[in-house]
Every structure is written in structure tokens, then in C-alpha cells.
Enzyme design. Structure first.
Site, PDB file in Angstrom:
ATOM      1  N   PRO A  94       0.794  -1.162   0.076  1.00 15.08           N
ATOM      2  CA  PRO A  94       0.157  -0.118  -0.066  1.00 15.08           C
ATOM      3  C   PRO A  94       0.864   1.285  -0.123  1.00 15.08           C
ATOM      4  O   PRO A  94       2.184   1.150   0.435  1.00 15.08           O
ATOM      5  CB  PRO A  94      -0.887  -0.140   1.310  1.00 15.08           C
ATOM      6  CG  PRO A  94      -0.727  -1.547   1.899  1.00 15.08           C
ATOM      7  CD  PRO A  94       0.581  -2.132   1.329  1.00 15.08           C
ATOM      8  N   CYS A  95       0.348   2.271  -0.497  1.00 11.02           N
ATOM      9  CA  CYS A  95       1.056   3.624  -0.774  1.00 11.02           C
ATOM     10  C   CYS A  95       0.317   4.788  -0.002  1.00 11.02           C
ATOM     11  O   CYS A  95       0.751   5.901  -0.418  1.00 11.02           O
ATOM     12  CB  CYS A  95       1.434   3.695  -2.040  1.00 11.02           C
ATOM     13  SG  CYS A  95      -0.242   3.944  -3.227  1.00 11.02           S
TER      14      CYS A  95
END
Length: 311
Positions: free
Chosen positions: A70-71
Site C-alpha cells: 500500500p502507498c
């Protein structure tokens, strides 16, 4: 090659790598349904746990580490705090696994939006991090339709190769096999991919061939646009519709949403691949996956590299 898989989900990426001849020796995901799906279809080498509870030093040695992190923590694009940002704990685990285990290669998958976060500063920092860990790193924006997947799904694939491997052993990114127009075969349409399935409202013995009752209402919004039978499917989604459910793509007949099975076929899962969990959970597992067909092309390249190394 021997592979460690992080954030494995239901195993689309892993299955494609395995189909090519590689071996996933350890995998992890926190989602119980996804892990149950993975175990039923792929193997028992997956661990269901929060990745923050796992000691990297206990992981087996592997040739390749794969996963999609995830970012959220990149949105501020504070290049000095990327690894320290609390929202980047999962990215940090992926990065630390690469840095500590030093596999020959890594493959990371992410959404297209990662390229524009912080006006491009986030992806620059990610590349800088991996280069500092000792890897030649390339960033590739891919439209899965160009690889025979019946879906215009755009994703970023980051490839890392340990710098000491030399120029002789170089990961060559797979070339497109299909195109919207041109000399290559035409994109595969959604109708070509799913038209053989029977009516889900009639008795059948197709696995997961059930669909969400979420009403089809056409609006100019993702998941609510008309599906053209003669074109690839829009991107199969994993996010909710604001009411806790998953917004499945409308079928091109305009009367219903795609079934779980049809959605899985758009993601190129085999038709005997059984998804475990509630309807919404199954849709989410499929939407989060890497298309199996594309994953196999990455796996084929790993197999080529292994054979060259052993010559």
C-alpha cells in the site's frame, strides 16, 4: 526460482509464477478469506498474520521477493520521511525484506496513481530506496490488455535486480502480445472471455457463479459505466461502493453485475479456482489480484534467467 510472496491475497501473482515453473516457498496475508482461498487452490505455505508480527530474519532464503505494498504514506511526498511515516509500515516491511534477505530479484505491483503522488516525488524516493539497498530498479506502467488479459487494467510493476548479478543476467520486461490496433493480435474482449458461461439465474454447476444484487444504474463513474462486449472489461474493482459492498462491473447485457466467476475470468483465474468467503469478500479478493496470465509472463522471464544462470 524460489519465491517469497508478501501481501499475497488470493494468489493471482503467485499462481502465474508457479504455472511458469517457479516455486513459492513462503507467503503471507492478513485476510483470512484470502488465505483460505490460497490454501485451497495453491498450497499451505501461506501464513495468515499481520505482517508487522513477522520477524524478517526468520523468513527462508529466496531468489525472488514479490508483493504489492500500500502507498498511503507517500501522499505527502516528504522524501525525508518515506520510510519513517507510520502509514508506510507495510512498504517498510517489503523494503526491509529486500534489504535484509538480498534476493536476486524483486517484483512489486502497485496502482497507476503511485506515479503521480507528490508530483512524481514518491516514486523517485521508492526507486532511490531500492537502489540504496543494492538494486537496479525499473518502473513499468502496464495495460494488462496488451498482454492478452480481457481488461484495460493499468498497473505499475517495479522490477529490481541485485546490482552484483552483472549485465549478463538481466531481467527483460515481457513484451506486449496484443494491441488495440496494429500488427499484434487485437485486445481480447470481455465477451470472448465470459460469453461461454451459462445464465447464473438458471441451475448450473459452475464454481462461484453468483452475482451481487447491487442494481445496475449507469452513471459516469467507475463501476457504473456501460460495459462494451466488443472491448476488454473496465478494471475489475476491489473497493466498496460506500455501503460496505463491492461494486462489481456491470455485465454487458445491462441486466446485472458480473458474477464472481466471470470477474475471476476477466482476471484470468482458471475456472476451477474456488474463492472462499462471502460474496463481497470474493469480489474483493479478485479485484485485488494480479491477472494470472500476466503473472505467468513474469514467471517465464524468471525461468529464463534461472536457466541462463545455470548454463
Amino acid at each position: 526460482m524460489k519465491i517469497i510472496s508478501l501481501f499475497s491475497g488470493a494468489g493471482g501473482l503467485d499462481l502465474g509464477l508457479i504455472q511458469a515453473g517457479n516455486t513459492v516457498i513462503w507467503a503471507n496475508d492478513i485476510d483470512k478469506d484470502a488465505v483460505a482461498t490460497y490454501k485451497e487452490n495453491i498450497g499451505d505455505h501461506i501464513v495468515c498474520d499481520d505482517i508487522k508480527n513477522i520477524d524478517i530474519s526468520t523468513l527462508p532464503d529466496a531468489d525472488v521477493v514479490v508483493g504489492g505494498f500500500p502507498c498511503q504514506g507517500f501522499s505527502q511526498a516528504n522524501r525525508l520521511r518515506t520510510l519513517e511515516d507510520d502509514r508506510n509500515q507495510l512498504y517498510r516491511f517489503f523494503y526491509n525484506t529486500i534489504k535484509i534477505k538480498q534476493p536476486k530479484f524483486f517484483i512489486a505491483e502497485n496502482v497507476k496513481g503511485i506515479l503521480s503522488l507528490g508530483k512524481g516525488e514518491a516514486i523517485k524516493q521508492i526507486v532511490a530506496d531500492f537502489e540504496a539497498a543494492g538494486y537496479i530498479t525499473s518502473v513499468n506502467l502496464v495495460n494488462m490488455a496488451n498482454y492478452g488479459v480481457p481488461q484495460t487494467r493499468q498497473r505499475v510493476i517495479i522490477i529490481g535486480q541485485r546490482v552484483d548479478l552483472g549485465k549478463e543476467l538481466r531481467f527483460i520486461f515481457p513484451q506486449p502480445t496484443h494491441s488495440k490496433s496494429g500488427e499484434l493480435p487485437k485486445w481480447v474482449s470481455i465477451k470472448e472471455a465470459i460469453d461461454h458461461f451459462p445464465d447464473p439465474d438458471k441451475e448450473n454447476n459452475i464454481l462461484n457463479h453468483i452475482y451481487s444484487a447491487y442494481k445496475v444504474e449507469y452513471r459516469n463513474f467507475t463501476g457504473h459505466r456501460k460495459t462494451d462486449p466488443d472491448k476488454p472489461s473496465p478494471t475489475v474493482l476491489a473497493r466498496g461502493n460506500g455501503k460496505g459492498g463491492v461494486c462489481a462491473i456491470p455485465h454487458y447485457n445491462g441486466k446485472r453485475r458480473l458474477t464472481i466467476r466471470e470477474s475471476a475470468s476477466v482476471q484470468t483465474f482458471p475456472e476451477d479456482f474456488h474463492f472462499v468467503g462471502t460474496m463481497n469478500s470474493c469480489y474483493r479478493q479478485i479485484g485485488n489480484a494480479v491477472p494470472v496470465l500476466f503473472a505467468r509472463k513474469l514467471g517465464d522471464e524468471l525461468m529464463r534467467l534461472e536457466k541462463e544462470e545455470n548454463v
